[in-house]
Scaffold this active site. Sequence first.
Site, PDB file in Angstrom:
ATOM      1  N   HIS A   1       0.831  -1.217   0.000  1.00  0.00           N
ATOM      2  CA  HIS A   1       0.000   0.000   0.000  1.00  0.00           C
ATOM      3  C   HIS A   1       0.863   1.263   0.000  1.00  0.00           C
ATOM      4  CE1 HIS A   1      -3.842   2.019   0.644  1.00  0.00           C
ATOM      5  NE2 HIS A   1      -3.353   2.672   1.689  1.00  0.00           N
TER       6      HIS A   1
ATOM      7  N   ASN B   1      -1.607   1.310  -7.570  1.00  0.00           N
ATOM      8  CA  ASN B   1      -2.112   0.361  -6.564  1.00  0.00           C
ATOM      9  C   ASN B   1      -3.373  -0.363  -7.038  1.00  0.00           C
ATOM     10  OD1 ASN B   1      -0.318   0.125  -4.493  1.00  0.00           O
ATOM     11  ND2 ASN B   1      -1.291   1.627  -3.155  1.00  0.00           N
ATOM     12  N   TYR B   2      -4.006   0.144  -8.124  1.00  0.00           N
ATOM     13  CA  TYR B   2      -5.088  -0.612  -8.754  1.00  0.00           C
ATOM     14  C   TYR B   2      -4.484  -1.263 -10.000  1.00  0.00           C
ATOM     15  CZ  TYR B   2      -8.159   2.219  -5.742  1.00  0.00           C
ATOM     16  OH  TYR B   2      -8.761   2.838  -4.666  1.00  0.00           O
TER      17      TYR B   2
END
Length: 529
Positions: free
Chosen positions: A176, A469-470
């Site tokens: 993350h 992060n996607y």
Amino acid sequence: MKQIIVLISLLISVSWATSSPIQEDFLQCMLTQFRAYTRSFEIIFPPSSPLYPYLLQSTIQNPRWLNATTLKPLLIVTPFHESEVQAAILCSRKQDLQIRVRSGGHDYEGLSYLCQAPFIIIDLINMRSIEVNIEEETAWIQSGATLGELYYAIAKKSLVHGFPAGLCPTVGIGGHLSGGGFGTLVRKYGLAADNILDAYLVDVDGRVVDRKAMGEELFWAIRGGGGGNFGVVLSWKIKLVRVPENVTVFTVPRRVEQGASELVHRWQYIASELHEDLFIRIIILGVGEKSSGGKRIDQASFNSLFLGEIDRLIPLMNRSFPELGLKAEDCTEMSWVESTIYFAGFPKGSPLEVLLDKKQLYKSNFKAKSDFVTKPIPKNAIEGIWKMFQEEEEVAIMIMDPFGGKMNEISESEVPFPHRKGNLYNIQYMVKWDKDGMETSNRSVNRITSLYRYMTPFVSKSPRAAYVNYRDLDLGTNKKDKTTTYMEAAAWGVKYFKGNFKRLAQVKSKVDPENFFRNEQSIPLLPTP
Ligand code: FDA
């Protein structure tokens, strides 16, 4: 208990007895050369180990990726100590094995546990300590901890501190923070990556370096340049942020026949301009008859966190977004940490300990894509989205997260995440399906691809930006060997990082010149002059 331990030790020794030469060489390397002796049998798991299947799938969020055809790791290493990470990196290099680093296992495309060449997984599941220092308003967190564990640890020390990161408590700190990380505090405090003060990383030569020792360029790159590129980040020092004792949350759903399209349209003009204490995101949800038990659901939910109490929120909403018709009875006051439980979707009244639960709430097969929007989408285009949704038989979701506020004040090059001023909001498109099988999977993936295509005229252009992060491998991938050029990788790299992509490649060329830390979308090397 003693019998169980004896049994496990026996099983482990039996499993090692049936391991391959490459696995034995790796173990030997860990045992002798790097003196990680004491725990080697406890932290290295070959496929013949009874714990291997459990460990392999334990934190995986998207089960779509683990099937009979995917190559499995030769070994899973679960270090407790930095010396064991150092040893695992050096032994992998020595034996020409690739590594995949896993913290929370939530990578959308499975990059923390999939590889097309012989590889090992370094799984940081045992490195999850958190030390919160309220006097200093900081915390040190190991990468294997989850967001939920962090929010819980902060709340145990203070109810007026928080951290601006994502909404799902089982997401790992390691991946993350490496990709940016945003949640309900993004408009007030920016990204998780904007609030990192220091980090410890094991580099390609097995050295443990902190911010000072790694230098400012590498420290810049690891705060948003994407996981798995520059080394294994062991831990992060973060800056805590202040939150009021009482915050307010609400979720107001509106169906299409209740004017959802008009509200979504209007929201675009105000959401990024609101007071930075107010975050209102939209979740557009379409659930087919089969998944909802008979009746189609198509609605937009206005889902909000306000850093203050109801008395202040209602006049603010009446001034800025009266069309939603928010009433005090739609709202609930709670502490900030309770709001993290609310946004995670746990039932009202759940204890704080649910934040420590390792069971993933949303585990299902899914495919996601992302966009950034810089100009409001016309109303007729929003109406078209509902039509696209109705073609999906299972579950389709569009999450629209507003930016503005603090995000406008941070320059595009402060950290590698470049999507700042000028971006009204981020869109995440997602389709989910429970049934296994290629037919359902292909149909769902085709649907999201059509929706993404449909959105082309309405979202950012040159580049059509995306959020790392996607992770979305449809944007392009590296070749299986090390021959991908910088220009080839720029096809997807510039979408994630815009002008920062070249700087990331410069850092990569300096710190990992043989491209050891690589995956399907890792940062490439710059060509040698
Ligand atoms: P995982 O362990 O799979 O790692 C992801 C990548 O980082 C891999 O390439 C891995 O090799 C690398 N990596 C992991 N640990 C590392 C380390 N210590 N050092 C170096 N590299 C490392 N995002 C967001 O911004 N806001 C949100 O609210 C959410 N919500 C959300 C909900 C759900 C259900 C999912 C599945 C995902 C999100 N995300 C999100 C996206 C999330 O931020 C993203 O998937 C992260 O990369 C996940 O980090 P993990 O450590 O869990 O993943």
